[in-house]
Design a protein around this motif. Structure first.
Motif, PDB file in Angstrom:
ATOM      1  N   PRO A 175      13.004 -32.393  37.502  1.00 16.87           N
ATOM      2  CA  PRO A 175      11.977 -31.576  38.173  1.00 16.87           C
ATOM      3  C   PRO A 175      11.931 -30.162  37.614  1.00 16.87           C
ATOM      4  O   PRO A 175      12.974 -29.538  37.356  1.00 16.87           O
ATOM      5  CB  PRO A 175      12.433 -31.594  39.632  1.00 16.87           C
ATOM      6  CG  PRO A 175      13.170 -32.893  39.783  1.00 16.87           C
ATOM      7  CD  PRO A 175      13.889 -33.067  38.469  1.00 16.87           C
ATOM      8  N   GLY A 176      10.706 -29.665  37.402  1.00 19.04           N
ATOM      9  CA  GLY A 176      10.524 -28.354  36.812  1.00 19.04           C
ATOM     10  C   GLY A 176      10.145 -28.399  35.349  1.00 19.04           C
ATOM     11  O   GLY A 176       9.551 -27.455  34.827  1.00 19.04           O
ATOM     12  N   ARG A 177      10.490 -29.505  34.678  1.00 16.23           N
ATOM     13  CA  ARG A 177      10.043 -29.691  33.299  1.00 16.23           C
ATOM     14  C   ARG A 177       8.609 -30.217  33.308  1.00 16.23           C
ATOM     15  O   ARG A 177       8.153 -30.829  34.274  1.00 16.23           O
ATOM     16  CB  ARG A 177      10.928 -30.685  32.552  1.00 16.23           C
ATOM     17  CG  ARG A 177      12.404 -30.332  32.525  1.00 16.23           C
ATOM     18  CD  ARG A 177      13.139 -31.218  31.530  1.00 16.23           C
ATOM     19  NE  ARG A 177      12.908 -30.745  30.162  1.00 16.23           N
ATOM     20  CZ  ARG A 177      12.923 -31.535  29.093  1.00 16.23           C
ATOM     21  NH1 ARG A 177      13.100 -32.841  29.220  1.00 16.23           N
ATOM     22  NH2 ARG A 177      12.729 -31.031  27.895  1.00 16.23           N
ATOM     23  N   THR A 178       7.884 -30.018  32.225  1.00 16.77           N
ATOM     24  CA  THR A 178       6.525 -30.547  32.130  1.00 16.77           C
ATOM     25  C   THR A 178       6.528 -31.899  31.419  1.00 16.77           C
ATOM     26  O   THR A 178       7.491 -32.264  30.728  1.00 16.77           O
ATOM     27  CB  THR A 178       5.603 -29.592  31.356  1.00 16.77           C
ATOM     28  OG1 THR A 178       6.017 -29.548  29.987  1.00 16.77           O
ATOM     29  CG2 THR A 178       5.622 -28.196  31.961  1.00 16.77           C
ATOM     30  N   GLU A 179       5.429 -32.626  31.605  1.00 13.81           N
ATOM     31  CA  GLU A 179       5.255 -33.872  30.861  1.00 13.81           C
ATOM     32  C   GLU A 179       5.353 -33.613  29.364  1.00 13.81           C
ATOM     33  O   GLU A 179       5.939 -34.406  28.626  1.00 13.81           O
ATOM     34  CB  GLU A 179       3.889 -34.485  31.177  1.00 13.81           C
ATOM     35  CG  GLU A 179       3.734 -34.978  32.603  1.00 13.81           C
ATOM     36  CD  GLU A 179       2.318 -35.450  32.900  1.00 13.81           C
ATOM     37  OE1 GLU A 179       2.100 -36.013  33.988  1.00 13.81           O
ATOM     38  OE2 GLU A 179       1.409 -35.237  32.059  1.00 13.81           O
ATOM     39  N   ALA A 180       4.786 -32.510  28.907  1.00 15.24           N
ATOM     40  CA  ALA A 180       4.816 -32.167  27.485  1.00 15.24           C
ATOM     41  C   ALA A 180       6.245 -31.923  27.001  1.00 15.24           C
ATOM     42  O   ALA A 180       6.603 -32.299  25.877  1.00 15.24           O
ATOM     43  CB  ALA A 180       3.949 -30.949  27.218  1.00 15.24           C
ATOM     44  N   ASP A 181       7.070 -31.287  27.842  1.00 16.37           N
ATOM     45  CA  ASP A 181       8.477 -31.080  27.490  1.00 16.37           C
ATOM     46  C   ASP A 181       9.167 -32.420  27.257  1.00 16.37           C
ATOM     47  O   ASP A 181       9.898 -32.616  26.274  1.00 16.37           O
ATOM     48  CB  ASP A 181       9.217 -30.339  28.605  1.00 16.37           C
ATOM     49  CG  ASP A 181       8.765 -28.900  28.796  1.00 16.37           C
ATOM     50  OD1 ASP A 181       8.254 -28.304  27.835  1.00 16.37           O
ATOM     51  OD2 ASP A 181       8.917 -28.382  29.925  1.00 16.37           O
ATOM     52  N   VAL A 182       8.948 -33.333  28.197  1.00 14.53           N
ATOM     53  CA  VAL A 182       9.571 -34.658  28.105  1.00 14.53           C
ATOM     54  C   VAL A 182       9.055 -35.405  26.880  1.00 14.53           C
ATOM     55  O   VAL A 182       9.829 -36.022  26.132  1.00 14.53           O
ATOM     56  CB  VAL A 182       9.303 -35.462  29.383  1.00 14.53           C
ATOM     57  CG1 VAL A 182       9.845 -36.889  29.254  1.00 14.53           C
ATOM     58  CG2 VAL A 182       9.915 -34.771  30.601  1.00 14.53           C
ATOM     59  N   THR A 220       3.931 -30.175  35.907  1.00 17.09           N
ATOM     60  CA  THR A 220       5.365 -30.059  36.140  1.00 17.09           C
ATOM     61  C   THR A 220       5.868 -31.241  36.966  1.00 17.09           C
ATOM     62  O   THR A 220       5.269 -31.608  37.981  1.00 17.09           O
ATOM     63  CB  THR A 220       5.666 -28.749  36.894  1.00 17.09           C
ATOM     64  OG1 THR A 220       5.232 -27.636  36.094  1.00 17.09           O
ATOM     65  CG2 THR A 220       7.154 -28.612  37.163  1.00 17.09           C
ATOM     66  N   LEU A 221       6.949 -31.845  36.509  1.00 22.07           N
ATOM     67  CA  LEU A 221       7.551 -32.948  37.258  1.00 22.07           C
ATOM     68  C   LEU A 221       8.088 -32.445  38.587  1.00 22.07           C
ATOM     69  O   LEU A 221       8.625 -31.338  38.693  1.00 22.07           O
ATOM     70  CB  LEU A 221       8.698 -33.563  36.459  1.00 22.07           C
ATOM     71  CG  LEU A 221       8.379 -34.113  35.061  1.00 22.07           C
ATOM     72  CD1 LEU A 221       9.628 -34.746  34.469  1.00 22.07           C
ATOM     73  CD2 LEU A 221       7.244 -35.105  35.112  1.00 22.07           C
ATOM     74  N   GLN A 222       7.956 -33.315  39.607  1.00 25.72           N
ATOM     75  CA  GLN A 222       8.385 -32.966  40.953  1.00 25.72           C
ATOM     76  C   GLN A 222       9.215 -34.094  41.548  1.00 25.72           C
ATOM     77  O   GLN A 222       9.023 -35.269  41.209  1.00 25.72           O
ATOM     78  CB  GLN A 222       7.166 -32.715  41.849  1.00 25.72           C
ATOM     79  CG  GLN A 222       6.210 -31.663  41.337  1.00 25.72           C
ATOM     80  CD  GLN A 222       4.905 -31.641  42.120  1.00 25.72           C
ATOM     81  OE1 GLN A 222       4.862 -32.043  43.282  1.00 25.72           O
ATOM     82  NE2 GLN A 222       3.836 -31.179  41.476  1.00 25.72           N
ATOM     83  N   ALA A 223      10.121 -33.738  42.450  1.00 24.86           N
ATOM     84  CA  ALA A 223      10.856 -34.763  43.195  1.00 24.86           C
ATOM     85  C   ALA A 223       9.853 -35.629  43.946  1.00 24.86           C
ATOM     86  O   ALA A 223       8.886 -35.131  44.521  1.00 24.86           O
ATOM     87  CB  ALA A 223      11.828 -34.110  44.166  1.00 24.86           C
ATOM     88  N   GLY A 224      10.063 -36.940  43.904  1.00 26.63           N
ATOM     89  CA  GLY A 224       9.143 -37.873  44.540  1.00 26.63           C
ATOM     90  C   GLY A 224       8.123 -38.476  43.593  1.00 26.63           C
ATOM     91  O   GLY A 224       7.427 -39.430  43.955  1.00 26.63           O
TER      92      GLY A 224
END
Length: 375
Positions: A175-182, A220-224
């Motif tokens: 969580p907190g990273r972006t799809e682009a980061d991943v 941004t990725l989020q919990a859930g």
């Protein structure tokens, strides 16, 4: 021999088979321009430009190659030299379409061209021949659909390589990273695990997972979040991986877990249906039937699978209406998915090879919804 292609004997067999299929089809010849078909037949990685490059396969003669003189280096690494194929190079001011027509035996020749032949070359060739060529897909499809052992080995290695990338994905979904980061990290891993290049990366988190061909974004990725990760690369000599797994950042709610369990059943049912003689449409229908019984059919919005090899998407297509009987050596994806617009989506995808008695998956990562703990 260039390590990025097979042994020359493989291409000799393919050329002979293609010429026999051409004659059986009642055609006078094939004209193969740069693309996957030329790579299949010669191991050539030549590209299409405004100057014509073409392999000519006359039904009753010997193969020849028409190449611009300034593009002769594009044949380096191919099997052309070892096969002894005559090369007719040409320079600006000459008409390469005359050379092709002559190699086919003259005008009015019943000719087929590859699907990738651009209009830039197709139209002048048609004028020179005096007839409009047909597509060569009907001639070459049977050859390319049935994979040889060397091709199956390449697909198996590609599948194992992309599995190793998927094994790293849970550690990237923070969580907190972006799809682009991943996606950037996945791209690096695809090459690090043995692919020569990245073919595609999809990281669809939360509502983006409901778009089957989303790609990735700055969300941004989020919990859930439920996250669909569909990735693939090119594995030498040019064969592709393609595998999708779905991840949950934190424990999923009951509805997600239940729907995902049904998707697993659909994917497994389709896999179990694969064997020689069963039609492509039947495999699609089985997957769709499981989802339909659970009231999820409307959320499955694409075919169950596509062939794979030198192209990421090629025949056979596992789709309603395709009554093609499966045969040993065919390779394709099984990838049912469910997509809830604005909410979430999920997909499970393996590449499988048809065997004499069933199917062999080249991807072997778990099919469960993979839960990524949230600290």
């Amino acid at each position: 021999m260039d390590a990025r292609r097979f042994d020359t004997a493989v291409y000799a067999r393919r050329l002979a088979a293609a010429m026999a299929a051409t004659a059986d089809s009642g055609l006078d010849g094939l004209v193969i321009t740069p693309g996957e078909d030329l790579r299949y037949l010669l191991g050539s990685r030549a590209h299409t430009f405004e100057r014509l490059t073409a392999l000519i396969l006359p039904a009753g003669g010997e193969p020849s190659l028409v190449v611009p003189r300034l593009e002769l280096a594009s044949l380096k690494g191919s099997a052309v030299g070892e096969l002894g194929i005559p090369v007719r190079d040409w320079v600006d001011g000459e008409d390469p379409y005359q050379l092709v027509t002559a190699a086919l035996g003259g005008t009015s020749a019943a000719t087929a061209v590859t699907d990738s032949t651009p209009a830039l070359h197709l139209l002048p060739l048609a004028v020179m021949l005096g007839v409009l060529p047909v597509l060569a897909s009907g001639v070459l499809r049977e050859l390319r659909m049935i994979k040889e052992e060397c091709e199956i080995d390449a697909l198996v290695q590609a599948g194992a390589a992309i599995d190793r990338v998927h094994a790293q994905v849970p550690g990237l979904l923070v969580p907190g990273r972006t799809e682009a980061d991943v996606a950037a990290d996945i791209s690096e891993a695809i090459v690090a695990e043995g692919h020569s290049e990245v073919a595609f990366v999809i990281v669809g988190s939360g509502p983006h997972g409901a778009d089957p061909h989303h790609g990735y974004s700055d969300r941004t990725l989020q919990a859930g979040d439920i996250v669909v990760v569909d990735i693939g690369g090119t594995y030498e000599p040019g064969y592709h991986s393609d595998s999708t797994r779905t991840y949950s950042i934190g424990e999923p709610n009951d509805d997600v877990a239940q729907h995902y369990s049904t998707l697993q059943q659909a994917q497994r049912a389709a896999f179990d249906m694969v064997r020689p003689g069963v039609t492509a449409a039947k495999v699609d229908a089985v997957a769709r039937g499981v989802l339909d019984a659970a009231g999820l059919a409307e959320y499955f919005v694409h075919r169950t699978g596509h062939g794979i090899g030198l192209s990421v998407h090629e025949e056979p297509y596992i789709v309603a209406g395709n009554d093609l009987p499966l045969a040993a050596g065919m390779a394709f994806s099984i990838e049912p998915g469910i997509y809830f617009p604005g909410r979430w989506g999920a997909r499970i995808e393996d590449i499988v090879i048809v065997t004499d008695s069933g199917a062999r998956a080249v991807n072997n990562r778990p099919h469960d919804l993979i839960v990524v703990p949230v600290s």
